[in-house]
Design an enzyme around this catalytic site. Sequence first.
Site, PDB file in Angstrom:
ATOM      1  N   ARG A  54      44.852  64.669  22.173  1.00 20.99           N
ATOM      2  CA  ARG A  54      44.493  63.423  23.159  1.00 20.99           C
ATOM      3  C   ARG A  54      43.397  63.377  23.752  1.00 20.99           C
ATOM      4  O   ARG A  54      42.498  62.338  23.541  1.00 20.99           O
ATOM      5  CB  ARG A  54      45.074  63.511  24.829  1.00 20.99           C
ATOM      6  CG  ARG A  54      46.408  62.805  24.844  1.00 20.99           C
ATOM      7  CD  ARG A  54      47.368  63.710  26.048  1.00 20.99           C
ATOM      8  NE  ARG A  54      47.648  65.063  25.084  1.00 20.99           N
ATOM      9  CZ  ARG A  54      48.882  64.933  24.232  1.00 20.99           C
ATOM     10  NH1 ARG A  54      49.341  63.813  24.487  1.00 20.99           N
ATOM     11  NH2 ARG A  54      49.079  65.898  23.502  1.00 20.99           N
ATOM     12  N   THR A  55      42.463  64.342  24.133  1.00 18.42           N
ATOM     13  CA  THR A  55      41.022  64.533  24.098  1.00 18.42           C
ATOM     14  C   THR A  55      40.364  63.519  23.188  1.00 18.42           C
ATOM     15  O   THR A  55      39.404  62.831  23.794  1.00 18.42           O
ATOM     16  CB  THR A  55      41.050  65.964  24.445  1.00 18.42           C
ATOM     17  OG1 THR A  55      40.815  66.777  25.212  1.00 18.42           O
ATOM     18  CG2 THR A  55      39.335  66.298  25.319  1.00 18.42           C
ATOM     19  N   LYS A  83      30.243  76.973   6.060  1.00 15.16           N
ATOM     20  CA  LYS A  83      29.316  77.386   5.072  1.00 15.16           C
ATOM     21  C   LYS A  83      28.636  78.231   5.830  1.00 15.16           C
ATOM     22  O   LYS A  83      27.614  78.547   5.193  1.00 15.16           O
ATOM     23  CB  LYS A  83      28.513  75.652   5.058  1.00 15.16           C
ATOM     24  CG  LYS A  83      29.002  75.035   3.533  1.00 15.16           C
ATOM     25  CD  LYS A  83      28.051  73.799   3.687  1.00 15.16           C
ATOM     26  CE  LYS A  83      28.310  72.297   2.973  1.00 15.16           C
ATOM     27  NZ  LYS A  83      27.414  71.511   2.663  1.00 15.16           N
ATOM     28  N   ARG A 104      35.002  70.709  20.914  1.00 15.78           N
ATOM     29  CA  ARG A 104      35.979  71.489  21.107  1.00 15.78           C
ATOM     30  C   ARG A 104      35.606  72.655  20.372  1.00 15.78           C
ATOM     31  O   ARG A 104      35.593  72.595  19.403  1.00 15.78           O
ATOM     32  CB  ARG A 104      37.009  70.656  21.662  1.00 15.78           C
ATOM     33  CG  ARG A 104      38.390  71.979  21.228  1.00 15.78           C
ATOM     34  CD  ARG A 104      39.841  71.440  21.811  1.00 15.78           C
ATOM     35  NE  ARG A 104      40.347  70.666  23.030  1.00 15.78           N
ATOM     36  CZ  ARG A 104      41.397  70.727  23.018  1.00 15.78           C
ATOM     37  NH1 ARG A 104      42.367  70.049  22.382  1.00 15.78           N
ATOM     38  NH2 ARG A 104      41.357  69.244  24.525  1.00 15.78           N
ATOM     39  N   HIS A 132      37.911  73.461  31.051  1.00 13.01           N
ATOM     40  CA  HIS A 132      38.055  71.672  29.869  1.00 13.01           C
ATOM     41  C   HIS A 132      38.067  70.836  31.301  1.00 13.01           C
ATOM     42  O   HIS A 132      38.855  70.281  31.526  1.00 13.01           O
ATOM     43  CB  HIS A 132      39.204  72.158  29.815  1.00 13.01           C
ATOM     44  CG  HIS A 132      39.858  71.257  28.427  1.00 13.01           C
ATOM     45  ND1 HIS A 132      39.117  69.721  28.961  1.00 13.01           N
ATOM     46  CD2 HIS A 132      41.222  70.635  28.034  1.00 13.01           C
ATOM     47  CE1 HIS A 132      40.139  68.686  27.776  1.00 13.01           C
ATOM     48  NE2 HIS A 132      41.089  69.053  27.755  1.00 13.01           N
TER      49      HIS A 132
HETATM   50  C1  NCD Z   1      45.208  71.022  27.109  1.00 13.18           C
HETATM   51  C2  NCD Z   1      43.421  72.155  26.084  1.00 13.18           C
HETATM   52  O1  NCD Z   1      43.224  71.779  25.022  1.00 13.18           O
HETATM   53  O2  NCD Z   1      43.337  72.923  26.931  1.00 13.18           O
HETATM   54  N1  NCD Z   1      45.255  69.949  26.005  1.00 13.18           N
HETATM   55  C3  NCD Z   1      44.444  68.947  27.287  1.00 13.18           C
HETATM   56  O3  NCD Z   1      43.390  68.337  26.380  1.00 13.18           O
HETATM   57  N2  NCD Z   1      44.828  67.549  27.004  1.00 13.18           N
HETATM   58  C4  NCD Z   1      46.612  72.064  27.058  1.00 13.18           C
HETATM   59  C5  NCD Z   1      46.758  72.353  26.351  1.00 13.18           C
HETATM   60  O4  NCD Z   1      46.419  72.437  24.856  1.00 13.18           O
HETATM   61  O5  NCD Z   1      47.753  73.230  26.936  1.00 13.18           O
END
Ligand code: NCD
Length: 307
Positions: A54-55, A83, A104, A132
């Site tokens: 999703r993100t 590397k 991320r 997040h």
């Molecule tokens: C979350 C995350 O990555 O922290 N997911 C997301 O970004 N929608 C929640 C999760 O992974 O449980």
Amino acid sequence: MLAKRHLLEPADLSIEEMEEIFSLAEKIIVDPCAFTEICRGKVLATLFFEPSTRTRLSFEAAMLRLGGQTLGFAEASSSSSTKGESLADTIRAVSAYADIIAMRTPKEGAALLASKYSDVPIINAGDGGHHHPTQTLTDLLTIRAYKGGFSGLTIGLCGDLKFGRTVHSLAKAMSRYPNNKFVLISPKELKIPEFITRKVFNDAGVSFIEEEYLENVIGELDILYMTRVQRERFFNEQDYIRLKDSYILDKQKMRNAKQSMIVLHPLPRVNEVAPEVDDDPRAVYFKQVKYGMYVRMALMAKLTGAI
Ligand code: NCD
């Protein structure tokens, strides 16, 4: 001024700036066609050293819908980090190619480090079990749509409150609004860390209770925020297996919830919400996904200086 700023955690935005982003997101929802050229010529880089569906896609969809373009990688193994390249050097290079970076990593504080080496805005799309913030913007825009505002709410956070970064960011953001109460529902081993209870709740004078059983408190909640147990942050698989099904929200439990309660979930879901709950009008977690894309459109339009 939001242009050129980094977003590493929710408190990087003032309440007024969040308001600006939400009202722009709401304008985009009403008339998305009016925004399709806003980021023409802008490039978003998505650097995902940890899995995501999703993100990352939500960021990319958001930039494409604003008329911009995207580049990046979806796993650490396809980047030069394998590397031995440092994050600082990766960021120095990517900030030469892109106008904005969403990243991320499994490491807490990595986005902060990246921001020191970047000439363009860094958006933290998750740093380990820490924060997040764009999930929080998503959660808040959804709450605003269903609850009309951010105060006077009893918010149940349920599941892995220890490692769940979305929980930490949401707790921090909602603590800034008056008269909210938190009900923290988790097994003893997965309690919310002290950096939230001490530094966030106590400093803001926010009241909270800790509870092990969802059924004891579900009837009091205005918002129920379900989360999965964060398998990838456990040191041993046995502990994960023991704790993974601590909570399963099902129709039976929903019977005791208020008619006005909403169920949020950042997704992905594992077992913690039974599919039979999906048809309940109070379950808004799939609607939340769409708010996520719109709020990222608004955020990137602001941070790139396009609006
Ligand atoms: C979350 C995350 O990555 O922290 N997911 C997301 O970004 N929608 C929640 C999760 O992974 O449980």
